[in-house]
Design a protein around this motif. Structure first.
Motif, short mmCIF file in Angstrom:
data_model
loop_
_atom_site.label_atom_id
_atom_site.label_comp_id
_atom_site.label_asym_id
_atom_site.label_seq_id
_atom_site.Cartn_x
_atom_site.Cartn_y
_atom_site.Cartn_z
N GLU A 178 -29.83 5.00 -50.06
CA GLU A 178 -30.07 6.08 -49.10
C GLU A 178 -28.92 7.09 -49.08
OE1 GLU A 178 -30.66 3.87 -45.56
OE2 GLU A 178 -32.56 2.99 -46.23
N GLY A 179 -27.70 6.57 -49.08
CA GLY A 179 -26.54 7.46 -49.06
C GLY A 179 -26.44 8.30 -50.31
N MET A 180 -26.62 7.66 -51.47
CA MET A 180 -26.55 8.40 -52.73
C MET A 180 -27.69 9.41 -52.85
SD MET A 180 -25.25 5.96 -55.78
CE MET A 180 -26.82 5.10 -55.89
N ASN A 181 -28.88 9.02 -52.41
CA ASN A 181 -30.03 9.91 -52.51
C ASN A 181 -29.83 11.15 -51.65
OD1 ASN A 181 -32.88 10.30 -53.48
ND2 ASN A 181 -33.26 10.34 -51.28
N PHE A 182 -29.33 10.95 -50.44
CA PHE A 182 -29.06 12.07 -49.54
C PHE A 182 -28.01 13.01 -50.12
CE2 PHE A 182 -26.87 14.17 -46.07
CZ PHE A 182 -27.88 14.53 -45.19
N ALA A 183 -26.91 12.43 -50.59
CA ALA A 183 -25.83 13.24 -51.15
C ALA A 183 -26.29 13.98 -52.40
CB ALA A 183 -24.62 12.37 -51.47
#
Length: 363
Positions: A178-183
């Motif tokens: 989730e964090g990587m996808n958002f960034a």
């Protein structure tokens, strides 16, 4: 199915391990050699030696009951300090609980590091100018936080990045994707570092995921993924420096997987690595020791000696002795302080309890 397997194989083949120094301290990839002066190379070695001594003393202090929670770092110095050394002062660090060394070299005083281990609130108060959050205890939670910090830096037009750390176990959490996808979607200036020490707490990395590498998971979110020899401080530095340059140039985040090993237990809270690691595997990774490798490289260049290393060891011991003394002299945190910091207005059911503790603390 055959076609899908072929596509997967093509993806996996792209992730070769970046290495600059082999186990004998010899340069095997001149093209990847970072542009560092002799003084900078010596500073990197100084930091790794200092951190190894800090780890040894912290384990000893923990066993004496003078520290609280502690996660050993020996073996991961190149991964931790190679990444931090590639940062600038204005960059933000969002660490996991094993990543206290990065905070220290980013400006966190040793005394505060010890107080953090004891659970004291002062240990979670970052000094002015130290851009960092306290070490995250929840596995993987710092990854989504880093994405948010990075987006904030972008929106404010800051020439800085947010770097965050987790282990191979953290890469199995939903927050990781989730964090990587958002960034990635917002091209936020973030660097996601997965320190793959092979066992998380006790589960082998091979049982955590069918993927051959963590780095290849970057493909799913459309960002670059880099696989690095995490026992080679120059390779780690080079990969992080490139990731930072990309981020501040508006090219978005990078995932870096460092292949490393922790020589000690997961934490000092009762973990026994002999129950899930073999002696042969320990011996294999001890031969890859990041300090030994880098020491050979520097000695071959004629810029490091046993005398210089001993000076670093003695300085580390003196600093640690002074810092733990200062930590001991810091007033202990009270229950009423904890309540007052947690609530602007106490709930009715805690008001009576606070009065009781205030009475006890006044005696």
């Amino acid at each position: 199915m055959a076609r899908k397997k072929t596509i997967l194989q093509k993806v996996e083949e792209q992730f070769e391990t970046l290495q600059v120094l082999n186990e004998e301290g010899e340069v095997v990839n001149q093209d990847a050699m970072p542009d560092l002066s002799d003084e900078q190379l010596k500073e990197l070695m100084t930091r790794m030696v200092y951190t190894r001594i800090l780890d040894q003393r912290s384990i000893s202090l923990n066993r004496q009951g003078r520290l609280g929670f502690y996660a050993p770092t020996a073996g991961q110095e190149a991964s931790q300090l190679g990444t931090q050394y590639a940062l600038e002062k204005q960059d933000w660090i969002l660490p996991g609980y094993r990543d206290v060394p990065q905070l220290i070299w980013h400006g966190l005083p040793l005394t505060k590091a010890f107080l953090f281990s004891r659970g004291h609130y002062v240990g979670n108060q970052m000094p002015e100018g130290v851009n960092a959050l306290s070490p995250q205890i929840i596995i993987g939670a710092q990854i989504t936080q880093a994405a948010g910090v990075a987006l904030g830096l972008k929106k404010r037009g800051k020439d800085s990045v947010a770097i965050t750390y987790t282990g191979d176990g953290g890469a199995s959490q939903g927050d990781f994707y989730e964090g990587m996808n958002f960034a990635g979607a917002y091209k936020a200036p973030a660097i996601f570092v997965v320190q793959n020490n092979r066992f998380a707490i006790s589960t082998p990395v091979e049982k955590q995921s069918a993927a051959k590498t963590v780095a290849q998971k970057a493909v799913a979110v459309g960002i670059p993924g880099v696989l690095v020899d995490g026992m080679d401080v120059l390779a780690v530095y080079a990969a992080t420096k490139e990731a930072r340059d990309r981020a501040v140039n508006g090219e978005g985040p990078t995932l870096i997987e460092t292949l490393t090993y922790r020589y000690g237990p997961h934490t000092m809270a009762g973990d026994d690595p002999t129950r899930y690691r073999t002696e042969d595997l320990d011996n294999e990774w001890e031969k890859k020791d990041p300090l030994v490798r880098f020491r050979k490289f520097l000695e071959n260049k004629g810029i490091w000696s046993q005398e210089e290393e001993e000076k670093v060891v003695e300085q580390a011991k003196e600093d640690i002795k002074a810092a733990i003394k200062e930590a001991d002299q810091t007033p202990k945190q009270t229950v009423t302080q904890l309540m007052d910091m947690m609530y602007e207005e106490l709930p009715y059911n805690l008001k009576e309890q606070r009065e009781e503790y205030a009475a006890k603390e006044s005696k």
